[in-house]
Motif scaffolding. Structure first.
Motif, mmCIF file in Angstrom:
data_model
loop_
_atom_site.group_PDB
_atom_site.id
_atom_site.type_symbol
_atom_site.label_atom_id
_atom_site.label_comp_id
_atom_site.label_asym_id
_atom_site.label_seq_id
_atom_site.Cartn_x
_atom_site.Cartn_y
_atom_site.Cartn_z
ATOM 1 N N VAL A 263 0.865 -1.175 0.000
ATOM 2 C CA VAL A 263 0.000 0.000 0.000
ATOM 3 C C VAL A 263 0.903 1.228 0.000
ATOM 4 C CG1 VAL A 263 -1.843 1.280 1.152
ATOM 5 C CG2 VAL A 263 -1.826 -1.221 1.232
ATOM 6 N N ILE A 264 0.670 2.125 -0.956
ATOM 7 C CA ILE A 264 1.517 3.299 -1.139
ATOM 8 C C ILE A 264 0.730 4.546 -0.750
ATOM 9 C CG2 ILE A 264 2.894 4.638 -2.777
ATOM 10 C CD1 ILE A 264 3.003 2.141 -4.565
ATOM 11 N N PRO A 265 1.137 5.270 0.290
ATOM 12 C CA PRO A 265 0.463 6.529 0.622
ATOM 13 C C PRO A 265 0.872 7.612 -0.365
ATOM 14 C CG PRO A 265 2.306 6.188 2.098
ATOM 15 C CD PRO A 265 2.239 4.969 1.213
ATOM 16 N N VAL A 266 -0.090 8.374 -0.851
ATOM 17 C CA VAL A 266 0.174 9.389 -1.878
ATOM 18 C C VAL A 266 -0.366 10.737 -1.403
ATOM 19 C CG1 VAL A 266 -0.227 10.075 -4.275
ATOM 20 C CG2 VAL A 266 0.021 7.651 -3.695
ATOM 21 N N PRO A 267 0.464 11.782 -1.354
ATOM 22 C CA PRO A 267 -0.041 13.115 -0.997
ATOM 23 C C PRO A 267 -1.093 13.576 -2.002
ATOM 24 C CG PRO A 267 2.367 13.055 -0.954
ATOM 25 C CD PRO A 267 1.921 11.781 -1.593
ATOM 26 N N ASP A 268 -2.107 14.264 -1.526
ATOM 27 C CA ASP A 268 -3.171 14.720 -2.427
ATOM 28 C C ASP A 268 -2.636 15.654 -3.506
ATOM 29 O OD1 ASP A 268 -4.947 13.223 -0.995
ATOM 30 O OD2 ASP A 268 -5.802 14.902 0.124
ATOM 31 N N ALA A 269 -1.681 16.503 -3.162
ATOM 32 C CA ALA A 269 -1.115 17.404 -4.169
ATOM 33 C C ALA A 269 -0.377 16.620 -5.247
ATOM 34 C CB ALA A 269 -0.175 18.415 -3.506
ATOM 35 N N ALA A 270 0.218 15.476 -4.886
ATOM 36 C CA ALA A 270 0.876 14.623 -5.881
ATOM 37 C C ALA A 270 -0.159 13.997 -6.810
ATOM 38 C CB ALA A 270 1.696 13.546 -5.184
#
Length: 373
Positions: A263-270
């Motif tokens: 599971v990869i956490p992704v910043p919303d801006a990314a």
């Protein structure tokens, strides 16, 4: 309705639902041109091509099939859903296909165009009277008062796909890759809303013995990454996701961490930066969750290149760009929510042009702690 008539109606209803799926066929699998990635192919599984424009179409069809087969939906059942999103649109369409009444109980801020789409598909909607957290309870209570069926996509979608969802999205991916250079992908990447799609793909990979690994990308505020990383099955953040269709403030029953490799956490801006690249440069009219998926693809492909590996990577496009032209694709809307995609945009552009990706901890490419790739 007598039992014989009930069985006849159910059989006809299930045939209609299956025929609807066959009429449109598999959703397209489109290559994403990235010339810098020699020996690695990236594909977009375009679930926005469903008639209601979202991968939720596949889930809702399976839920209707299961509910009809088990007698929870009959010829005179009113179907009720608790959502102001794609599930409501698909639910209205399938209810109309079967000649049923459909009501969506929607949160207060549901976009007007979504409500209009529910109406165009023959459904009705009514605003929830309480806070957003209570929409599920209101819809369930309404279904009970009407003697109807509550379409609980958070609880039922995963089981419905397991029993009534063939062909699955994984079935289609492997069939469509059959003649490609790397027919067995190294990774399949998806988000998790109900968790049903990731569960369906993960089960398929294990059932068929494929070496393909499954990665789930998770936006800010969502409970899925911390639940997976910590092993806590009932993890909750209490905060809503800003990326439509994926991320939840709590882990839902359909999320099966045991079939997920990473599971990869992704910043919303990314996610926004990757969405803009897909929309403006690659000319892919995808929704925000596809941006989250692309960000995860960049991580995985970078690791494949470091290891000298070749292969294919598939990521899902969950919905179309059209509903988001005044939100996630609008710079003013993004800025008003305190999101700055600029630092991430350069990483995506550099990756697309050169295949280079910042090392972990060295820049905006890092979205949180994760391991296992």
């Amino acid at each position: 309705m007598t039992p014989d008539h009930s069985n006849t109606w159910a059989a006809q209803a299930i045939r209609r639902l299956h025929a609807e799926g066959l009429a449109y066929g598999p959703t397209p699998l489109r290559p994403l041109p990235l010339p810098a990635l020699e020996g690695i192919e990236v594909y977009l599984k375009d679930e926005s091509a469903h008639p209601t424009g979202s991968l939720k179409h596949r889930l809702v069809r399976a839920m209707f099939c299961q509910a009809v087969a088990t007698g929870r939906i009959t010829a005179d059942t009113t179907v009720v859903a608790a959502t102001g999103g794609a599930v409501a649109v698909a639910g209205a369409r399938f209810a109309r296909l079967l000649g049923l009444s459909f009501i969506a109980v929607v949160p207060a801020r549901t976009p007007a165009d979504t409500l209009a789409r529910v109406e165009r598909e023959g459904g009705r909607w009514q605003p929830a009277e309480g806070p957003p957290a209570g929409v599920q309870q209101e819809a369930r209570a309404l279904a009970e008062r009407l003697g109807g069926h509550f379409l609980d996509h958070f609880t039922d979608a995963e089981r419905a796909l397991a029993g009534c969802g063939e062909p699955t999205v994984a079935d289609e991916i492997f069939e469509q890759l059959r003649e490609e250079p790397h027919p067995v992908p190294a990774w399949i990447v998806t988000g998790a809303g109900t968790g049903a799609t990731s569960a369906s793909i993960g089960r398929h990979l294990r059932h068929h013995g494929h070496p393909t690994r499954l990665a789930v990308v998770d936006p800010e505020n969502s409970a899925y990454f911390p639940a997976w990383a910590s092993g806590c099955p009932d993890y909750a953040t209490g905060m809503p996701s800003r990326i439509p269709g994926i991320g939840r403030p709590r882990t839902e029953p359909g999320f099966l961490p045991t079939v997920i490799d990473l599971v990869i956490p992704v910043p919303d801006a990314a996610s926004i930066a990757a969405l803009r690249w897909l929309h403006d440069t690659a000319r892919v009219p995808a929704g925000p969750a596809a941006g989250t998926g692309l960000w995860g693809v960049c991580h995985l492909v970078a690791r494949m290149r470091e290891a000298g590996a070749r292969g294919s990577v598939v990521t899902l496009v969950g919905d179309h760009a059209d509903p988001y032209r005044n939100t996630h694709l609008d710079p003013e809307w993004v800025r008003a929510r305190g999101l700055d995609p600029a630092p991430y945009a350069g990483a995506v552009e550099r990756f697309a042009d050169t295949g280079e990706w910042p090392a972990a901890g060295s820049g905006p490419a890092t979205g949180g702690s994760w391991s296992g790739a």
